[in-house]
Design a protein around this motif. Structure first.
Motif, PDB file in Angstrom:
ATOM      1  N   ALA A 213       0.846  -1.193   0.000  1.00  0.00           N
ATOM      2  CA  ALA A 213       0.000   0.000   0.000  1.00  0.00           C
ATOM      3  C   ALA A 213       0.882   1.244   0.000  1.00  0.00           C
ATOM      4  CB  ALA A 213      -0.919  -0.003   1.222  1.00  0.00           C
ATOM      5  N   HIS A 214       0.423   2.267  -0.743  1.00  0.00           N
ATOM      6  CA  HIS A 214       1.230   3.495  -0.821  1.00  0.00           C
ATOM      7  C   HIS A 214       0.322   4.714  -0.868  1.00  0.00           C
ATOM      8  CE1 HIS A 214       0.258   3.840  -5.110  1.00  0.00           C
ATOM      9  NE2 HIS A 214       0.581   2.563  -5.253  1.00  0.00           N
ATOM     10  N   ALA A 215       0.912   5.886  -0.830  1.00  0.00           N
ATOM     11  CA  ALA A 215       0.153   7.138  -0.708  1.00  0.00           C
ATOM     12  C   ALA A 215      -0.518   7.564  -2.006  1.00  0.00           C
ATOM     13  CB  ALA A 215       1.077   8.263  -0.231  1.00  0.00           C
ATOM     14  N   GLY A 216      -0.253   6.862  -3.113  1.00  0.00           N
ATOM     15  CA  GLY A 216      -0.798   7.282  -4.398  1.00  0.00           C
ATOM     16  C   GLY A 216      -1.946   6.446  -4.908  1.00  0.00           C
ATOM     17  N   HIS A 217      -2.593   5.666  -4.027  1.00  0.00           N
ATOM     18  CA  HIS A 217      -3.666   4.783  -4.484  1.00  0.00           C
ATOM     19  C   HIS A 217      -4.864   5.541  -5.049  1.00  0.00           C
ATOM     20  CE1 HIS A 217      -2.295   0.753  -3.730  1.00  0.00           C
ATOM     21  NE2 HIS A 217      -1.881   1.068  -2.522  1.00  0.00           N
ATOM     22  N   ASP A 218      -4.993   6.826  -4.714  1.00  0.00           N
ATOM     23  CA  ASP A 218      -6.153   7.569  -5.218  1.00  0.00           C
ATOM     24  C   ASP A 218      -5.878   8.280  -6.529  1.00  0.00           C
ATOM     25  OD1 ASP A 218      -4.402   9.218  -3.947  1.00  0.00           O
ATOM     26  OD2 ASP A 218      -5.880  10.228  -2.684  1.00  0.00           O
ATOM     27  N   GLY A 219      -4.738   8.034  -7.163  1.00  0.00           N
ATOM     28  CA  GLY A 219      -4.554   8.534  -8.517  1.00  0.00           C
ATOM     29  C   GLY A 219      -3.281   9.305  -8.790  1.00  0.00           C
ATOM     30  N   SER A 220      -3.046   9.567 -10.072  1.00  0.00           N
ATOM     31  CA  SER A 220      -1.856  10.280 -10.537  1.00  0.00           C
ATOM     32  C   SER A 220      -1.994  11.772 -10.292  1.00  0.00           C
ATOM     33  CB  SER A 220      -1.646  10.023 -12.032  1.00  0.00           C
ATOM     34  OG  SER A 220      -1.565   8.636 -12.303  1.00  0.00           O
ATOM     35  N   PHE A 221      -0.857  12.451 -10.200  1.00  0.00           N
ATOM     36  CA  PHE A 221      -0.890  13.901  -9.981  1.00  0.00           C
ATOM     37  C   PHE A 221       0.435  14.521 -10.384  1.00  0.00           C
ATOM     38  CE2 PHE A 221       0.452  11.964  -5.950  1.00  0.00           C
ATOM     39  CZ  PHE A 221       1.595  12.682  -5.637  1.00  0.00           C
ATOM     40  N   ARG A 222       0.434  15.866 -10.501  1.00  0.00           N
ATOM     41  CA  ARG A 222       1.626  16.656 -10.784  1.00  0.00           C
ATOM     42  C   ARG A 222       1.751  17.761  -9.744  1.00  0.00           C
ATOM     43  NH1 ARG A 222       1.570  13.132 -13.734  1.00  0.00           N
ATOM     44  NH2 ARG A 222       1.535  12.992 -16.007  1.00  0.00           N
ATOM     45  N   ILE A 223       2.975  18.163  -9.477  1.00  0.00           N
ATOM     46  CA  ILE A 223       3.246  19.331  -8.639  1.00  0.00           C
ATOM     47  C   ILE A 223       4.221  20.211  -9.413  1.00  0.00           C
ATOM     48  CG2 ILE A 223       4.089  20.203  -6.427  1.00  0.00           C
ATOM     49  CD1 ILE A 223       3.618  17.332  -5.326  1.00  0.00           C
ATOM     50  N   PHE A 224       3.820  21.445  -9.688  1.00  0.00           N
ATOM     51  CA  PHE A 224       4.665  22.379 -10.429  1.00  0.00           C
ATOM     52  C   PHE A 224       5.235  23.407  -9.455  1.00  0.00           C
ATOM     53  CE2 PHE A 224       1.467  20.869 -13.425  1.00  0.00           C
ATOM     54  CZ  PHE A 224       2.261  20.457 -14.489  1.00  0.00           C
ATOM     55  N   GLU A 225       6.553  23.411  -9.323  1.00  0.00           N
ATOM     56  CA  GLU A 225       7.221  24.433  -8.508  1.00  0.00           C
ATOM     57  C   GLU A 225       7.482  25.623  -9.427  1.00  0.00           C
ATOM     58  OE1 GLU A 225      11.556  24.843  -6.482  1.00  0.00           O
ATOM     59  OE2 GLU A 225      10.362  23.116  -5.801  1.00  0.00           O
TER      60      GLU A 225
END
Length: 294
Positions: A213-225
């Protein structure tokens, strides 16, 4: 310069800051409108981003609101200029959704792009064959597929810039196993990941099945700095379209990313997982050419 521009993220960010400044100055919409010789309804449209504010109006409003700090004024005037700046992405505004065109603009301005993907290799890292296979299956309008492919390929030009953004990509191991474009096409895609992973500005990690189990089970995402004056931006994929996120939402995505990065082997070990998958697809591709009657 285009004579007319629709609502964009840039226009919304600028408008929101103008509204906050007006409210801090204790002024009503009609008062701001009188100062720039427009009505209150027009100022309201500027503040919501429905109509992008032109630079002379922004400069006048900053004077009215008493914004004397040169750094603050400079940031807002830079954003006002960006609202009307045209880039290659605007050429696709008639064919692709404004959400995706905005995405390319954000991507082009980001200093660091962090991502987690579980369903497809991120667009910046895709090969042409992988890209076409994904678009064929995901686009609801097949006639837009050629534009979508060209759009993704143009986005990849930021990787060849003199100062490219830093890319930190976490890929679920399942991405290495799904033969998108067939075994040969997937082998080509994985080899591209190996090649890109050698670049100093690109960090690719594989989140292995063994991590559980990991923190990304609810889907893909991006973070733009992003650099100033832009806010830090998160982007979450959904079947109904992408969603942009700011403030506390970005902080939550960053916590997820940090947890998954801790659960992933370092880039060199991740490259070993990719090489193993390449060997498996290579064997599958060779098997496809074996004559079953031999």
């Amino acid at each position: 310069m285009s004579a007319k521009r629709g609502m964009t993220l840039r226009a919304q960010w600028l408008g929101r800051q103008l509204r906050e400044l007006r409210e801090a100055a204790g002024l009503k919409l009609p008062e701001a409108g009188d100062y720039i010789q427009r009505d209150g309804a027009t100022v309201s449209r500027l503040e919501t981003g429905l109509y992008p504010a032109r630079t002379p109006d922004v400069q006048a409003l900053l004077d009215l609101y008493g914004v004397a700090d040169p750094h603050k004024r400079g940031d807002l005037m830079k954003l006002a200029t960006e609202v009307w700046h045209e880039g290659w992405w605007d050429g696709y505004s008639g064919n692709l959704s404004k959400l995706i065109v905005d995405y390319a603009w954000v991507e082009s301005r980001a200093r660091v792009i962090r991502s987690f993907d579980a369903l497809a290799i991120p667009g910046l890292l895709q090969t042409g064959n992988y890209m076409e296979a994904v678009i064929r299956q995901t686009d609801t309008d097949p006639s837009l597929a050629p534009s979508g492919a060209r759009f993704r390929l143009e986005r990849q030009q930021i990787l060849a810039a003199a100062e490219p953004p830093r890319i930190e990509a976490i890929l679920d191991e399942g991405l290495l196993r799904r033969p998108v474009g067939g075994p040969a096409g997937m082998k080509e895609q994985l080899e591209r990941l190996l090649d890109l992973g050698r670049r100093p500005a690109i960090d690719i990690r594989v989140l292995p099945f063994a991590s559980g189990a990991h923190a990304g089970h609810d889907g893909s995402f991006r973070i733009f700095e992003m650099p100033e004056p832009y806010p830090q931006i998160g982007y979450v994929d959904s079947p109904a379209g992408g969603i942009y996120i700011e403030a506390e939402g970005v902080d939550r995505l960053m916590l997820k990313f940090d947890r998954m990065r801790s659960d992933s082997p370092d880039p060199s070990e991740s490259m070993k997982l990719i090489r193993t998958a390449i060997n498996e697809f290579e064997s599958s591709a060779e098997g496809d050419h074996v004559n079953p009657r031999a």
